[in-house]
Enzyme design. Structure first.
Site, PDB file in Angstrom:
ATOM      1  CD  GLU A 196     -15.465 -38.951 -21.883  1.00  0.00           C
ATOM      2  OE1 GLU A 196     -14.842 -38.014 -22.386  1.00  0.00           O
ATOM      3  OE2 GLU A 196     -16.118 -39.766 -22.553  1.00  0.00           O
ATOM      4  CD  GLU A 283     -19.925 -40.788 -23.020  1.00  0.00           C
ATOM      5  OE1 GLU A 283     -19.242 -40.961 -24.042  1.00  0.00           O
ATOM      6  OE2 GLU A 283     -19.889 -39.739 -22.352  1.00  0.00           O
TER       7      GLU A 283
END
Ligand SMILES: *[C@@H]1O[C@H](CO)[C@@H](O)[C@H](O)[C@H]1NC(C)=O
Length: 1000
Positions: A196, A283
Site C-alpha cells: 500500500e 487485496e
C-alpha cells in the site's frame, strides 16, 4: 535505491512502446506489446489482459493466507487444498519481519517460522504464490511487521533514509524467496514490493539485484491512484494493482451495507493509469477484521456473506479482472502477541475458511461458484473487455437494475445487479442483448427473470461449450468440461427463479432426470426454460451434451455440492492449474480436495461429516470405478454414465478433558508485590536520551522499547524513600500507554493501589491513586504492571505512529520531585535477545511466570500449590495456573478444538475485571479480557495441541480489582468431527521447560 538502471531503461522503453502503439492508431484494448523483463525469465509473462504461465493464460485467482498466523506447518496443505478446491489458482502471503528479525542483525526463519514448508505445501496442492515480504506489511500486525527495535531509529519510516534498516531482512528473505521462484522449480510467480505504498517518497524498496528475484514485481496501491504504474516514476513495478474493500470494516449490523460503495470507475482509471498491465486487485475484500469490544467474527461473516461475494466479486469480474486476491481467505490466529492493538487474538476475518479450518460458511460454497465460472470461461473471459460501465436500465427492462457488458470476440457477459447494490427488493426484468442470431429478448418462453435482493448474475451470450454454442443463458454457469465423447455443462439459479438457456443446435433435447423443463426447438436454436427447484434436472442435448440444472443451495444435488478437481498435469505444471488439462466434476459433501487416476479408478480424497453419496458426473473414459479416501465405495453407473458410490461416515468416540476435574497447580506470578522481592537483576530504566520522536517527559525514559522490551506485559519497579511529605491524602498518579483495550495495575509494596481495567476505545489512561500512610525514611517499592497490545502500524507513508511508545508515560508522587523515584523495567526475559527461539520474539511477555518459562511444557510445578482457576477468588494480582491432560483423537478424523471461556449472566455487567493469557505447549494462543470481549472462544490447532499424547496448558489470571476474580468456566470443545482424508499432522516443535539462568 533497490532498482537497477536496467529497470529504468525498460521503463523508458515501455513509454516508447506506448507512443508507437498510439502512433499506429491502435485501440486501447488491442494487444500492446507488453513490458517484459525478458532477460530475466520467460515463464511468467503478461500483457494488458492477463498473466500467462508456461505460455498459457491464467487467472491468478488467489486467497490470502499468512503462514505466521498458523504456526503448524503440518496444516498448510489442508488450508491450501481447501483453497484449491474453491477453484482458485493461487495464494498470496505476507511475511512478518517482526518475527524473523526480533533482534537487529539476527535473521532467523526456522521451525514454525520457516517458509519452505509453506512453499512445499503450495506446490503439492498446486497453488501459485504471490510473495508479499514487505518489509512493511500493515496486515493488522504489531508494528505493521516492523520489529520493536525499529522504534529506536530516528529516520522516518518508509522513506529512503530508513531503507538501510531493512537490508538484512530483505537480503535474507529475498534469498529464501528467490530459491522458491518458479524459475527454480518453486511455486512463487509474483512478488509484491512494499505494501500500500501510495506516495512519491521513493521509499518503495525491495532489493532484487542481490537477492536474484526475476519474477514480475507488482504493487498494491491503497486505492486506484496510479502510483508506480509502469512508467509512473523510477522504481515502478511490472504489474500495477490496488486494493478494493468496498464494504469497509463496520460489521456491527450484518444487514447494513454502506450505500454507494460499489466501485464504478475502476476500469476507466485502469485504462488511463496502466493500460499495458492486467487489471489486478491485489487485496479484494473477503471479510473484515474485528476490534476489541467488536461484534465478533460470526457477525462479520454474516455481514460480508455469500450475498456480498455475489454482488462484489461479479462486479470485479466485469472490470476484466485477471489477478485477484481475496483478503482473507484463511485468517488464522494472532497467537503470541503478533497483532496490533486494533484486533484481538482471533484473525478469523469472517473469511470463507474459518479460523478452526472448517468450511461450513455458505460463503465458502458461493466463492467456489464464483471462481469456477471464470476458470471455466478461460481465455474467453481473460481476453474480454468491458464495453461500457454499468448503466441503469440499459438492456434491461427496469431502471432498478444496472447491466454491465463485457465482450470477448462474439461472446458476451452481462452482469446484472440492483442499481442500488444494497437493495433487498425482488425485481422482475427482461434482458435484451445482441447475439449471433440478432437481438434477443430474454426470456422467450416465460414472462420475466427475477433478481432477488442482494444478488448479481452473469448472463452470457454466444458462449462456447466445447464446440456447442450456447446462444444465451440467464442461469449462471458453474462449469463445463469436454471429455472424449461427451460434454458436461452445469447451470444454476437461485431458489424460485425461472431461467432460460438456448443452444444453437439442430439437435433435440430430452429430460434424463427431474421435471418441469420446457424444451422447445425453434429455428436455429433449442430453448430450455425451467423453474429452479431443489433437486436437479438433467437434460441431454443431442448425443454429446449433458446439461445439469441446479439450485444454488446446500441440499443434496445442489450446486454447492459440486466440485471441479484438476487432474495432475505433466511436469513442469504438475498439480498447478493447467487450463488445457482435464478436470473431473464430482458431487459430494462436505469437501473434496484431490482427484487422481490410478489405473481405471478415480481416486478421490476428501472430508465428510456424514455418510454421503458421491457422483462423478464428468470424467475421462479411462475411468470405470471410484475410490474415496483409499477405500472403494462400490461403484455403480447410471443410465447416462454417471459413476456413483457411497462414502460411509463412522462417528468416532472423542473424549475431551473436563477442566474442572483436572489437577491444576498455581503460582503467584506477581512476586514483585511481595516485600522480599529482589529486583537487582532487572534493567535500570536510566536512559536520559531517546531517539523516539515522542519526547519523554519523565527524568529517564520509561518506554519499553528503549530497553528492548517490545511485547506483552511490561513490569516497572519504582524505588523511593518516603520523606514524610506524602500527606494523608497523598497520591501516586501514573499515566500509561498500551494501545486499545490495554490495562494496568499498581502496587505500593504489597498494597494494591488500583488499576485501569481497560476500554476497547482507549489506548492511554491516567490514574491518580491514594497512597497508604508512609513513614519518613521508609524505603518504598512501586510495582506497575502494564498490558501492552502490540505496536501501532506505520501507515500512511511517512507516519511514525508505530513509534508510539508503550509503558509509563508520566507519573507524579505527592511530596516528591519525580527524580526522587528511580525505576527498573522488565518485559520478556532477555528483551530482544529473547530466550525462546522456537516460539519467537513476541510470544512471551514480562510476567514472572513467563520470564521463568513456566508457560512451557512440563514446568517445575511439583511444589506449587494445588488450586483451580475456577474456584478461588484472590485479591488483585496475577496467578499462573498449569495443568496437563491426554488427548487421544482417533486417526483419520479432523476434530478442531477450541478453548471456550464463558461469560456468565452476572458477568455481563463486567463486574469481574480480569485478563487471561492461555498457553498451549508454550504457544500463547489466547488473550482473553473478560470485561471487554468479544472473544470467548479460542481455537487451537492440532499440531500445537498433541492429539495423541500429553498436553500441557497454562493460564495466567490477572485480576485488576481488589475483589479478585475467578474464571467462571473454561471448556475444551470440538467444533466439528470430520472424517478426513488428510494425512497425520506433524507436531510443531514443543521444547519443554528448562531452568533459565539469570531469570528473575
Ligand atoms: C505518478 O502517479 C501519481 C499518482 O497517480 C501522480 O500523482 C504522479 O504525478 C505520477 N508521477 C509521474 C512522474 O508520472
Amino acid at each position: 535505491m533497490a532498482f537497477s538502471r536496467l529497470l529504468i531503461a525498460l521503463v523508458l522503453s515501455i513509454l516508447s512502446l506506448q507512443v508507437v502503439a498510439r502512433a499506429l492508431g491502435r485501440q486501447p484494448h488491442e494487444l500492446i506489446k507488453p513490458y517484459k523483463r525478458a532477460a530475466l525469465q520467460d515463464i511468467v509473462t503478461w500483457d494488458q489482459y492477463s498473466m500467462s504461465v508456461h505460455g498459457k493464460r491464467i487467472f491468478f485467482y488467489s486467497g490470502e493466507v499468512h503462514p505466521f498466523r498458523l504456526p503448524v506447518p503440518g496444516l498448510y496443505l489442508d488450508i491450501f487444498q481447501k483453497i484449491k478446491a474453491l477453484g482458485y489458482t493461487g495464494v498470496s502471503f505476507y511475511i512478518d519481519w517482526a518475527l524473523l528479525e526480533g533482534q537487529q542483525g539476527t535473521f532467523t526463519a526456522e521451525g514454525v517460522f520457516a517458509l519452505e514448508p509453506f512453499f512445499d505445501a503450495a506446490s503439492q496442492a498446486g497453488l501459485y504464490l504471490l510473495a508479499r515480504p514487505g518489509p512493511y506489511i500493515n496486515a493488522e500486525t504489531s508494528g505493521g511487521g516492523f520489529p520493536g527495535w525499529l522504534q529506536r531509529t530516528e529516520e522516518i519510516y518508509r522513506t529512503p533514509a530508513y531503507v538501510k534498516y531493512t537490508d538484512n531482512y530483505a537480503s535474507n528473505v529475498g534469498a529464501i524467496l528467490a530459491k522458491a521462484q518458479i524459475t527454480n522449480g518453486g511455486p512463487i510467480i509474483l512478488l509484491q514490493i512494499e505494501n500500500e505504498y501510495s506516495d512519491a517518497l521513493n521509499g518503495i524498496t525491495f532489493p532484487n539485484k542481490n537477492a536474484g528475484i526475476v519474477i514480475p514485481f507488482l504493487n498494491n496501491d491503497i486505492a486506484p491512484e496510479g502510483w508506480f504504474t509502469p512508467g509512473n516514476i523510477t522504481g515502478s513495478v511490472d504489474i500495477y494493482g490496488h486494493d478494493d474493500y468496498p464494504m469497509g470494516f463496520n460489521c456491527m449490523v450484518p444487514s447494513t451495507w454502506p450505500v454507494n460503495s460499489l466501485p464504478s470507475n475502476f476500469r476507466e482509471l485502469h485504462d488511463l493509469e496502466s493500460p499495458t498491465t492486467p487489471f489486478a486487485i491485489i487485496e479484494n475484500q473477503g471479510g473484515s477484521s474485528d476490534a476489541w469490544g467488536g461484534p465478533g467474527y460470526g457477525t462479520c461473516a454474516a455481514w460480508f456473506n455469500e450475498e456480498a461475494e455475489r454482488v462484489i466479486y461479479k462486479n470485479d469480474f466485469i472490470l476484466g479482472t485477471a489477478i485477484i486476491n481475496m483478503y482473507m481467505t484463511y485468517g488464522g490466529t494472532n497467537w503470541g502477541n503478533l497483532g496490533f492493538p486494533g484486533i484481538y487474538t482471533s484473525y478469523d476475518y469472517g473469511a470463507v475458511i474459518a479460523e478452526d479450518r472448517t468450511i461450513f460458511r455458505e460463503k465458502y460454497s458461493e466463492a467456489k461458484l464464483d471462481a469456477n465460472f471464470v476458470m471455466a470461461s478461460g481465455d474467453v473471459y481473460l481476453t474480454a473487455v468491458p464495453t461500457e460501465s454499468a448503466v441503469n436500465g440499459t438492456m434491461v427492462s427496469t431502471d432498478s437494475l444496472a447491466v454491465a457488458p463485457l465482450k470477448s470476440g462474439s461472446t458476451g457477459f452481462y452482469v446484472v445487479r440492483h442499481s442500488d447494490y444494497t437493495s433487498q427488493e425482488s425485481t422482475k426484468y427482461r434482458l435484451t442483448v445482441p447475439t449471433s442470431q440478432g437481438n434477443i429478448d430474454i426470456p422467450q418462453l416465460s414472462s420475466t427473470l427475477t433478481l432477488n435482493g442482494r444478488d448479481s448474475k452473469i448472463h452470457v451470450t454466444d458462449y462456447n461449450v466445447g464446440g456447442t454454442n450456447m446462444l444465451y443463458s440467464s442461469a449462471e454457469i458453474f462449469t463445463w468440461k469436454a471429455y472424449d465423447s461427451y460434454k458436461v455443462l452445469i447451470l444454476y439459479g437461485g431458489p424460485g427463479e425461472t431461467h432460460e438457456a438456448a443452444f444453437a443446435t439442430a439437435s433435440n433435447g430430452k429430460i434424463l432426470e427431474g421435471s418441469g423443463v420446457t424444451i422447445k426447438p425453434t429455428s436455429g436454436s433449442l430453448q430450455l426454460n425451467w423453474a429452479v427447484t431443489s433437486g436437479r434436472k438433467v437434460i441431454q442435448i443431442g448425443t454429446e451434451l449433458f446439461v445439469y440444472l441446479l439450485e444454488r443451495y446446500t441440499n443434496r444435488d445442489d450446486a454447492y455440492n459440486y466440485w471441479v478437481l484438476d487432474l495432475p498435469s505433466p511436469s513442469p505444471v504438475n498439480n498447478f492449474h493447467d487450463p488445457s488439462n482435464t478436470a473431473v466434476i464430482v458431487q459430494a459433501d462436505y469437501l473434496l480436495h484431490t482427484a487422481t487416476i490410478q489405473g481405471s479408478t478415480l481416486a478421490l480424497i476428501g472430508d465428510i461429516n456424514a455418510t454421503t453419496a458421491i457422483e462423478v458426473v464428468g470424467y475421462p473414459s479411462s475411468v470405470t470405478g471410484v475410490s474415496f479416501n483409499q477405500f472403494g465405495p462400490s461403484t455403480a453407473k447410471n443410465s447416462w454414465g454417471v459413476l456413483g458410490g457411497l462414502a460411509t461416515y463412522t462417528a468416532p468416540t472423542i473424549s475431551l478433558p473436563v477442566f474442572t476435574d483436572l489437577v491444576w497447580k498455581v503460582i503467584d506470578s506477581l512476586p514483585e508485590a511481595r516485600p522480599d522481592y529482589d529486583d537487582s537483576n532487572w534493567v535500570n530504566a536510566d536512559h536520559t536520551k531517546s531517539t523516539n520522536p515522542f519526547p519523554f517527559v519523565t527524568p529517564t525514559s520509561l518506554y519499553g522499547s528503549d530497553y528492548g522490551f517490545n511485547t506483552g506485559n511490561l513490569v516497572y519497579r519504582g524505588h523511593f524513600t518516603a520523606n514524610g511529605n506524602e500527606d494523608n491524602a497523598g497520591t501516586f498518579s501514573v499515566s500509561c500507554t498500551g494501545g486499545l483495550a490495554f490495562g494496568f495495575s499498581v502496587w505500593l509494596d504489597d498494597t494494591f493501589l488500583g488499576s485501569w481495567a481497560g476500554d476497547a476505545l482507549i489506548e492511554s489512561n491516567q490514574q491518580t491513586l491514594t497512597l497508604p500512610a508512609l513513614t519518613a525514611g521508609q524505603k518504598v517499592n512501586l510495582t506497575v504492571l502494564v498490558d501492552t497490545m502490540g505496536f501501532e502500524e506505520a501507515a500512511p507513508i511517512g507516519s511514525n505512529a508505530m513509534k508510539t511508545p508503550r509503558g509509563i508515560m508520566n507519573y507524579g508522587l505527592s511530596g516528591h520531585a519525580n527524580t526522587d523515584v528511580t525505576w527498573k523495567i522488565t518485559g520478556n526475559l532477555g528483551g530482544e535477545e529473547y530466550v525462546d527461539k522456537t516460539r519467537g520474539p513476541l510470544n512471551e511477555g514480562g510476567l514472572y511466570a513467563e520470564r521463568n518459562g513456566y508457560h512451557l511444557p512440563n514446568p517445575p510445578s511439583g511444589p506449587w500449590e494445588e488450586s483451580k482457576p475456577f474456584d478461588s477468588l484472590f485479591g488483585a494480582g496475577v496467578y499462573f495456573y498449569t495443568t496437563s491432560f491426554d488427548l487421544n483423537i482417533p486417526a483419520g478424523y479432523d476434530v478442531p478444538l477450541s478453548f471456550e471461556f464463558e461469560r456468565t449472566a452476572a458477568d455481563a455487567s463486567a463486574t469481574q475485571n480480569y485478563r487471561c493469557q492461555l498457553y498451549v505447549h508454550g504457544y500463547q494462543f489466547g488473550k482473553f479480557i473478560n470485561n471487554i470481549g468479544p472473544q470467548y472462544s479460542f481455537p487451537v490447532p492440532e499440531g500445537v495441541l498433541n492429539y495423541s499424547g500429553v498436553n500441557y496448558i497454562a493460564l495466567s489470571l490477572w485480576s485488576l480489582s481488589s475483589a479478585g476474580s475467578a474464571v467462571e468456566s473454561l471448556q475444551l470443545i470440538s467444533t466439528a468431527t470430520i472424517q478426513s482424508g488428510f494425512e497425520t499432522v506433524a507436531l510443531s516443535p514443543q521444547p519443554t521447560w528448562i531452568a533459565r539462568p539469570g531469570a528473575y
